[in-house]
Write a protein that holds these residues in place. Structure first.
Motif, mmCIF file in Angstrom:
data_model
loop_
_atom_site.group_PDB
_atom_site.id
_atom_site.type_symbol
_atom_site.label_atom_id
_atom_site.label_comp_id
_atom_site.label_asym_id
_atom_site.label_seq_id
_atom_site.Cartn_x
_atom_site.Cartn_y
_atom_site.Cartn_z
ATOM 1 N N ASP A 137 0.833 -1.227 0.000
ATOM 2 C CA ASP A 137 0.000 0.000 0.000
ATOM 3 C C ASP A 137 0.855 1.259 0.000
ATOM 4 O OD1 ASP A 137 -2.569 -1.497 2.134
ATOM 5 O OD2 ASP A 137 -2.059 -1.691 -0.013
ATOM 6 N N GLU A 138 1.968 1.217 0.738
ATOM 7 C CA GLU A 138 2.833 2.422 0.775
ATOM 8 C C GLU A 138 3.692 2.524 -0.489
ATOM 9 O OE1 GLU A 138 1.140 1.458 4.088
ATOM 10 O OE2 GLU A 138 2.997 0.284 3.807
ATOM 11 N N ASN A 139 3.844 1.395 -1.178
ATOM 12 C CA ASN A 139 4.712 1.393 -2.380
ATOM 13 C C ASN A 139 3.950 0.777 -3.557
ATOM 14 O OD1 ASN A 139 7.519 2.132 -1.138
ATOM 15 N ND2 ASN A 139 6.631 0.578 0.227
ATOM 16 N N PRO A 140 2.961 1.492 -4.092
ATOM 17 C CA PRO A 140 2.206 0.975 -5.230
ATOM 18 C C PRO A 140 3.092 0.862 -6.470
ATOM 19 C CG PRO A 140 1.644 3.269 -4.843
ATOM 20 C CD PRO A 140 2.542 2.858 -3.704
ATOM 21 N N ARG A 141 2.631 0.095 -7.478
ATOM 22 C CA ARG A 141 3.397 -0.077 -8.695
ATOM 23 C C ARG A 141 3.676 1.278 -9.369
ATOM 24 N NH1 ARG A 141 3.440 -4.855 -11.578
ATOM 25 N NH2 ARG A 141 4.824 -3.685 -12.983
ATOM 26 N N LEU A 142 4.917 1.501 -9.779
ATOM 27 C CA LEU A 142 5.268 2.768 -10.446
ATOM 28 C C LEU A 142 5.344 2.611 -11.960
ATOM 29 C CD1 LEU A 142 8.059 4.244 -8.095
ATOM 30 C CD2 LEU A 142 5.617 4.815 -8.179
ATOM 31 N N TYR A 143 5.651 1.379 -12.433
ATOM 32 C CA TYR A 143 5.848 1.191 -13.874
ATOM 33 C C TYR A 143 5.069 -0.034 -14.323
ATOM 34 C CZ TYR A 143 9.671 4.219 -12.527
ATOM 35 O OH TYR A 143 10.388 5.252 -11.975
ATOM 36 N N PRO A 144 4.611 -0.053 -15.554
ATOM 37 C CA PRO A 144 3.864 -1.228 -16.047
ATOM 38 C C PRO A 144 4.807 -2.406 -16.276
ATOM 39 C CG PRO A 144 4.249 0.322 -17.842
ATOM 40 C CD PRO A 144 4.767 0.991 -16.586
ATOM 41 N N ASP A 145 4.249 -3.611 -16.265
ATOM 42 C CA ASP A 145 5.035 -4.774 -16.711
ATOM 43 C C ASP A 145 5.415 -4.552 -18.165
ATOM 44 O OD1 ASP A 145 3.220 -7.490 -15.001
ATOM 45 O OD2 ASP A 145 4.585 -5.896 -14.275
ATOM 46 N N TYR A 146 6.607 -4.979 -18.532
ATOM 47 C CA TYR A 146 6.992 -4.943 -19.949
ATOM 48 C C TYR A 146 8.040 -6.010 -20.193
ATOM 49 C CZ TYR A 146 10.987 -2.008 -18.350
ATOM 50 O OH TYR A 146 12.099 -1.501 -17.694
ATOM 51 N N LYS A 147 8.191 -6.428 -21.455
ATOM 52 C CA LYS A 147 9.287 -7.311 -21.837
ATOM 53 C C LYS A 147 10.477 -6.432 -22.191
ATOM 54 C CE LYS A 147 6.352 -10.700 -24.125
ATOM 55 N NZ LYS A 147 6.026 -11.136 -25.509
ATOM 56 N N ILE B 287 11.892 6.185 -19.569
ATOM 57 C CA ILE B 287 11.028 5.166 -18.961
ATOM 58 C C ILE B 287 9.600 5.680 -18.773
ATOM 59 C CG2 ILE B 287 11.682 5.753 -16.575
ATOM 60 C CD1 ILE B 287 10.959 2.173 -17.859
ATOM 61 N N HIS B 288 9.476 6.982 -18.506
ATOM 62 C CA HIS B 288 8.114 7.518 -18.308
ATOM 63 C C HIS B 288 7.388 7.667 -19.637
ATOM 64 C CE1 HIS B 288 10.327 8.763 -14.602
ATOM 65 N NE2 HIS B 288 9.279 8.147 -14.088
ATOM 66 N N VAL B 289 8.121 8.096 -20.657
ATOM 67 C CA VAL B 289 7.498 8.208 -21.993
ATOM 68 C C VAL B 289 7.115 6.817 -22.491
ATOM 69 C CG1 VAL B 289 7.878 8.937 -24.380
ATOM 70 C CG2 VAL B 289 8.837 10.292 -22.502
ATOM 71 N N PHE B 290 8.026 5.861 -22.270
ATOM 72 C CA PHE B 290 7.764 4.470 -22.688
ATOM 73 C C PHE B 290 6.532 3.917 -21.958
ATOM 74 C CE2 PHE B 290 8.361 0.170 -23.933
ATOM 75 C CZ PHE B 290 8.332 -0.647 -22.803
ATOM 76 N N SER B 291 6.451 4.184 -20.641
ATOM 77 C CA SER B 291 5.321 3.644 -19.859
ATOM 78 C C SER B 291 4.004 4.181 -20.391
ATOM 79 C CB SER B 291 5.484 4.025 -18.380
ATOM 80 O OG SER B 291 6.667 3.464 -17.879
ATOM 81 N N ARG B 292 3.978 5.480 -20.706
ATOM 82 C CA ARG B 292 2.728 6.065 -21.233
ATOM 83 C C ARG B 292 2.422 5.493 -22.614
ATOM 84 N NH1 ARG B 292 5.060 10.680 -18.816
ATOM 85 N NH2 ARG B 292 5.868 11.457 -20.811
ATOM 86 N N TRP B 293 3.475 5.318 -23.408
ATOM 87 C CA TRP B 293 3.295 4.768 -24.762
ATOM 88 C C TRP B 293 2.781 3.337 -24.700
ATOM 89 C CZ3 TRP B 293 6.298 0.812 -27.169
ATOM 90 C CH2 TRP B 293 6.125 0.700 -28.550
#
Ligand SMILES: C=C1C[C@]23C[C@H]1CC[C@H]2[C@]1(C)CCC[C@@](C)(C(=O)O)[C@H]1[C@@H]3C(=O)O
Ligand SMILES: O=C(O)CCC(=O)C(=O)O
Ligand SMILES: [Fe+2]
Length: 342
Positions: free
Chosen positions: A294-304, A323-329
């Protein structure tokens, strides 16, 4: 040089130097000190150095010599192993590459695939050189192959230490990187007579998991910490470890991807050996459950890993925010500026 920009004007970073030998030998005091140092460094900026690493100094020196000789080849010979757009491997002359209007990078690079797997030939780097440049490059390929193998072994000890420092089982990341598919890269920065800083590689975070870097004796690597660029002075008997975006994702943001850049010296050429540790292409990058709550929710999506690598080679040129542009993409929440990574 009078009137030329000098490195001495820069802050020098006080970096943690980890005694890796003590950790690897299972010395309890050395291990707890190593854990303490990497936990503090990686939580703050993602950079540290390792000493007592066990890599043969002669192998390091010979690899530098072979790299120097390679970059000294005639341009048309280097182009025979030239890198194609969209492909991370091969020789590239970055002199014409503009990252931003005021950066005029001046460097050349040679990148080789180092895939450690029962499915991959054990001498990939050797055959890469001899296939493109002929049998005269057999021994150069063998030296760089040996260096890459030493880097992979060193990386396994480092990721074990990182795992322990995150409270994970010692073999957690050893397993994750078991069939690593990494990039061995040579960076050459010819000297450049300028009155202000010349950028070899503009500010960026490496998208890979972690980078093991060895500099020749020439200053140029800087990390951005506490609001300032700080020079990392070369230490011939240490290796620099930079955490990358993928390790930041694996740690669910506990550990940072270090912001860094490479400047060019005004009067001597600079050369670095970079080993970009990466998992096998189809490996899913996701943090262990221990690092998500709960204090550390996921910050980045799963990816290969292959998805991020392809993104950096075909869609978006690596910079400070990849990494942030990639995550949004990846999640479809925004389309990135299509800044072809050529
Ligand atoms: C996956 C990678 C892309 C780059 C090589 C590895 C890890 C670091 C990346 C890089 C060096 C970051 C700065 C920009 C870049 C284009 C470069 O200057 O070479 C990046 C590499 C690349 O895309 O080839
Ligand atoms: O050559 C250096 O000092 C840094 C190189 C680097 O950051 C890279 O290759 O990603
Ligand atoms: Fe980098």
């Amino acid at each position: 040089m009078a009137g030329y920009w000098k490195h001495e004007d820069h802050e020098v970073a006080l970096s943690a130097v980890v005694d890796l030998g003590g950790f690897a030998a299972g010395d309890p005091a050395a291990a707890s000190e190593a854990v303490r140092l990497v936990r503090a460094a990686c939580s703050k900026h993602g950079f540290f150095q390792v000493a007592n690493h066990g890599v043969d100094p002669e192998l390091i020196a010979e690899t530098h010599r072979r790299a120097e000789a390679f970059f000294g080849l005639p341009q048309e010979q280097k182009e025979k192993i030239g890198r194609k757009p969209g492909n991370p491997y091969g020789y590239r002359d970055g002199f014409l590459e503009k990252v931003t209007s005021d950066d005029v990078p001046c460097k050349e690079t040679m990148s080789m695939r180092h895939w450690v797997s029962p499915h991959s030939p054990h001498d990939m780097i050797v055959s890469y050189f001899t296939y493109h440049l002929g049998e005269d490059f057999l021994s150069t390929g063998e030296v760089i192959q040996k260096y890459a193998e030493a880097m992979n072994a060193l990386a396994m000890t480092i990721v074990e230490l990182l795992g322990v420092s995150l409270g994970l089982p010692g073999d957690y990341f050893r397993e994750f990187f078991k069939q690593s598919d990494s990039i061995m890269r040579l960076n050459h920065y010819p000297s450049k007579k300028t009155t202000e800083k010349a950028v070899g590689i503009a500010a960026h975070c490496d998208p890979i998991s972690l980078t093991i870097l060895h500099q020749n004796s020439v200053d140029g690597l800087e990390i951005f910490v506490d609001g300032k660029w700080r020079l990392i002075r070369p230490k011939s008997q240490s290796f620099i470890v930079n955490l990358g975006d993928t390790f930041m994702a694996l740690s669910n943001g506990r550990y940072k991807s270090v912001l860094h850049r490479a400047l060019v010296s005004s009067n001597v050429p600079r050369l670095t050996l970079a080993y970009f540790l990466s998992p096998e292409m189809e490996k899913k990058v996701t943090p262990p459950p221990e690092l998500v709550d709960d204090e550390n929710p996921r910050l980045y999506p799963d990816y290969k890993w292959s998805q991020l690598l392809e993104f950096t080679q075909k869609v978006y040129k690596v910079d400070t925010d990849t990494i942030h542009v990639f995550s949004r993409w990846l999640t479809g929440s925004a389309t990135p500026k299509i800044d072809a990574a050529v």
